[in-house]
Design a protein around this motif. Structure first.
Motif, mmCIF file in Angstrom:
data_model
loop_
_atom_site.group_PDB
_atom_site.id
_atom_site.type_symbol
_atom_site.label_atom_id
_atom_site.label_comp_id
_atom_site.label_asym_id
_atom_site.label_seq_id
_atom_site.Cartn_x
_atom_site.Cartn_y
_atom_site.Cartn_z
ATOM 1 N N MET A 170 0.838 -1.191 0.000
ATOM 2 C CA MET A 170 0.000 0.000 0.000
ATOM 3 C C MET A 170 0.881 1.251 0.000
ATOM 4 O O MET A 170 2.004 1.233 0.502
ATOM 5 C CB MET A 170 -0.944 -0.009 1.203
ATOM 6 N N ALA A 171 0.361 2.319 -0.564
ATOM 7 C CA ALA A 171 1.178 3.492 -0.862
ATOM 8 C C ALA A 171 1.433 4.365 0.358
ATOM 9 O O ALA A 171 0.659 4.378 1.316
ATOM 10 C CB ALA A 171 0.493 4.329 -1.935
ATOM 11 N N ALA A 172 2.524 5.127 0.276
ATOM 12 C CA ALA A 172 2.710 6.250 1.188
ATOM 13 C C ALA A 172 1.698 7.313 0.812
ATOM 14 O O ALA A 172 1.421 7.535 -0.370
ATOM 15 C CB ALA A 172 4.130 6.801 1.070
ATOM 16 N N GLY A 173 1.143 7.988 1.806
ATOM 17 C CA GLY A 173 0.147 9.014 1.547
ATOM 18 C C GLY A 173 0.546 10.339 2.176
ATOM 19 O O GLY A 173 0.667 10.433 3.395
ATOM 20 N N SER A 214 2.675 7.330 -3.337
ATOM 21 C CA SER A 214 3.885 6.791 -3.952
ATOM 22 C C SER A 214 4.300 5.510 -3.232
ATOM 23 O O SER A 214 3.767 5.178 -2.172
ATOM 24 C CB SER A 214 5.017 7.822 -3.892
ATOM 25 N N PHE A 215 5.300 4.812 -3.811
ATOM 26 C CA PHE A 215 5.691 3.510 -3.284
ATOM 27 C C PHE A 215 7.173 3.379 -2.954
ATOM 28 O O PHE A 215 7.650 2.280 -2.694
ATOM 29 C CB PHE A 215 5.298 2.389 -4.261
ATOM 30 N N SER A 243 6.737 3.257 -15.538
ATOM 31 C CA SER A 243 6.635 1.933 -14.910
ATOM 32 C C SER A 243 6.439 2.025 -13.399
ATOM 33 O O SER A 243 6.224 1.008 -12.742
ATOM 34 C CB SER A 243 7.896 1.117 -15.207
ATOM 35 N N GLN A 244 6.506 3.243 -12.849
ATOM 36 C CA GLN A 244 6.384 3.431 -11.407
ATOM 37 C C GLN A 244 5.043 4.077 -11.067
ATOM 38 O O GLN A 244 4.712 5.135 -11.596
ATOM 39 C CB GLN A 244 7.521 4.318 -10.894
ATOM 40 N N PRO A 245 4.254 3.461 -10.181
ATOM 41 C CA PRO A 245 2.952 4.036 -9.845
ATOM 42 C C PRO A 245 3.076 5.257 -8.939
ATOM 43 O O PRO A 245 3.893 5.287 -8.021
ATOM 44 C CB PRO A 245 2.242 2.887 -9.113
ATOM 45 N N ALA A 246 2.277 6.267 -9.225
ATOM 46 C CA ALA A 246 2.220 7.472 -8.404
ATOM 47 C C ALA A 246 0.923 8.206 -8.717
ATOM 48 O O ALA A 246 0.392 8.101 -9.826
ATOM 49 C CB ALA A 246 3.417 8.385 -8.671
ATOM 50 N N VAL A 247 0.427 8.947 -7.737
ATOM 51 C CA VAL A 247 -0.811 9.708 -7.920
ATOM 52 C C VAL A 247 -0.646 11.076 -7.285
ATOM 53 O O VAL A 247 -0.155 11.201 -6.160
ATOM 54 C CB VAL A 247 -2.026 8.990 -7.277
ATOM 55 N N PRO A 253 3.748 6.031 5.813
ATOM 56 C CA PRO A 253 4.742 5.499 4.874
ATOM 57 C C PRO A 253 4.182 4.325 4.070
ATOM 58 O O PRO A 253 3.029 3.908 4.250
ATOM 59 C CB PRO A 253 5.873 5.039 5.801
ATOM 60 N N VAL A 254 4.989 3.792 3.176
ATOM 61 C CA VAL A 254 4.597 2.630 2.380
ATOM 62 C C VAL A 254 4.419 1.418 3.301
ATOM 63 O O VAL A 254 5.222 1.190 4.210
ATOM 64 C CB VAL A 254 5.669 2.314 1.319
ATOM 65 N N VAL A 255 3.362 0.658 3.072
ATOM 66 C CA VAL A 255 3.184 -0.620 3.760
ATOM 67 C C VAL A 255 4.089 -1.644 3.080
ATOM 68 O O VAL A 255 3.864 -1.994 1.919
ATOM 69 C CB VAL A 255 1.715 -1.090 3.702
ATOM 70 N N VAL A 256 5.109 -2.090 3.790
ATOM 71 C CA VAL A 256 6.076 -3.040 3.239
ATOM 72 C C VAL A 256 6.004 -4.335 4.038
ATOM 73 O O VAL A 256 6.398 -4.397 5.210
ATOM 74 C CB VAL A 256 7.510 -2.478 3.275
ATOM 75 N N ASN A 257 5.482 -5.382 3.407
ATOM 76 C CA ASN A 257 5.345 -6.681 4.051
ATOM 77 C C ASN A 257 6.622 -7.498 3.926
ATOM 78 O O ASN A 257 7.213 -7.576 2.839
ATOM 79 C CB ASN A 257 4.193 -7.468 3.419
ATOM 80 N N SER A 258 7.050 -8.107 5.015
ATOM 81 C CA SER A 258 8.250 -8.946 4.980
ATOM 82 C C SER A 258 7.930 -10.284 4.312
ATOM 83 O O SER A 258 6.829 -10.825 4.450
ATOM 84 C CB SER A 258 8.802 -9.160 6.385
ATOM 85 N N ASP A 259 8.890 -10.816 3.577
ATOM 86 C CA ASP A 259 8.649 -11.994 2.743
ATOM 87 C C ASP A 259 8.237 -13.224 3.548
ATOM 88 O O ASP A 259 7.250 -13.894 3.221
ATOM 89 C CB ASP A 259 9.901 -12.318 1.923
#
Length: 396
Positions: free
Chosen positions: A188-191, A267-268, A236-240, A304-310
């Motif tokens: 999920m994106a940083a807002g 952003s991501f 190639s990079q998502p942003a709004v 911040p960006v939601v970053v899930n651990s593998d």
């Protein structure tokens, strides 16, 4: 755990469906905004204490933490649910609709809280784990900065109630109930929130040449900002970049002194976040200067960006496959432009933020909508999932 023990499955929570609906409907009928979740927190604490959990109140304002230990295991796990509602007038017409006009559970936090309470009851009944479970009932996910997660962490959440990994869930309109969605890495994106104030020179509408019209400047800034993603961001990079609000003036024959724009920026990555900030600021200021006006930019970095651990994401998906079957698990879900303050918890501990379908088609009303309602079919499913996740995690 013994060789004859088993893990929780869906059938184990089937008889709890009615009581979970009752809890969820009560919370839904009595919504409370960010950092005002007094009644909700009291209900959560009461239920946890009835079921034998050790309860700590007042973490991050109205946050509640439940702790349960079993066996001699040294590992620990944290599960989080958010409790706050939104300032929306409900239009569902349900018999349990909000009793407080202008406040509504329009994002499903009533369901998230109830699913975790269902797991709390089942874990206390069976105790088929060895170690420590912490349940984090969090206020103010909808608040923006500072959020409930930030406040709980600042008040020592992970020092006082440590965990080896932390997990959270959000409902997902557009997918059938009981379908689980996962994604490793950024999910999920940083807002960020931006306010641009255009300072011009006001005057009479019949004498525009004696003014610096901030409305014209604001319109130019709006159009210029459309080029940030279109021409500055790698395709190639998502942003709004969304301009959600533009306010100026109070009368048709008066040119105002100022105009105000409010933006939402998504952003991501840290690099993309910095690029967007730089270009938005430069464009606003240069466009304003070209008209003889001034642009004051207030840039607030939010969640911040939601970053899930593998490893934790793979484990959580594995538990879902066991519970609901491979066909009801999306292992590599699409990136989501929404933001979530669970990201702050994932900055402190490994873990994953997953999604559970809330309905498709006509039954999949989007969140933050006056017609939205959490899908009660998910209550026993979510409770069974959290229970099994704990049992599996604390048996490894």
């Amino acid at each position: 755990m013994t060789a004859t023990s088993r893990y929780t499955d869906l059938a184990d929570l089937a008889d709890d469906a009615a009581s979970l609906r009752e809890i969820r409907h009560h919370i839904h009928q009595h919504p409370e905004l960010s950092f005002e979740e007094v009644q909700t927190a009291a209900l959560v604490a009461q239920k946890l204490e009835e079921w034998g959990w050790q309860v700590t109140r007042g973490i991050g304002g109205t946050g509640v933490v439940g702790t349960l230990k079993a066996g001699d295991g040294t590992r620990s796990i944290g599960l989080r649910a958010d409790m706050d509602a939104l300032p929306i007038v409900e239009a569902t017409g349900k018999p349990y609709a909000s009793a407080t006009r202008g406040k509504m559970h329009a994002c499903g936090h009533d369901g998230h809280t109830t699913m975790l309470l269902g797991a709390a009851r089942q874990l206390a009944r069976t105790k088929r784990f060895s170690g420590t479970v912490h349940l984090y009932f969090q206020p103010a996910e909808e608040n923006g900065v500072p959020s409930g997660a930030q406040k709980m962490i600042a008040e020592g959440l992970f020092e006082r109630f440590p965990c080896d990994a932390v997990f959270g869930v959000h409902n997902h309109p557009g997918m059938p109930p009981g379908v689980f969605l996962f994604r490793k890495g950024a999910f999920m994106a940083a807002g960020d929130r931006v306010t641009i104030t255009i300072e011009g020179v006001g005057g009479h509408a019949a004498r525009p040449h004696l003014t610096v019209d901030p409305v014209v400047v604001a319109a130019s800034v709006v159009m210029a900002l459309q080029t940030v993603v279109a021409r500055n961001v790698d395709p190639s990079q998502p942003a709004v970049v969304t301009i959600g609000s533009l306010h100026a003036g109070t009368a048709s024959n008066v040119i105002p002194d100022s105009a105000t724009l409010e933006l939402s920026v998504r952003s991501f990555s840290a690099d993309m976040r910095a690029l967007l900030r730089r270009r938005i600021t430069e464009l606003a200021q240069s466009q304003a200067a070209s008209y003889g006006a001034k642009a004051v930019v207030e840039y607030v970095e939010g969640y911040p960006v939601v970053v899930n651990s593998d490893d934790e994401t793979e484990f959580a998906a594995e538990v879902a496959r066991e519970l609901v079957g491979e066909e009801n698990v999306v292992a590599n879900a699409d990136l989501l432009m929404g933001s979530e303050d669970f990201a702050f918890m994932l900055e402190k501990r490994p873990g994953t933020f997953l999604r559970i379908g809330n309905g498709a088609g006509e039954d999949g009303c989007m969140v933050h909508n006056p017609h939205y309602d959490f899908n009660d079919k998910n209550l026993p499913i979510g409770a069974a999932y959290w229970t099994r996740l704990v049992e599996r995690f604390l048996s490894r």
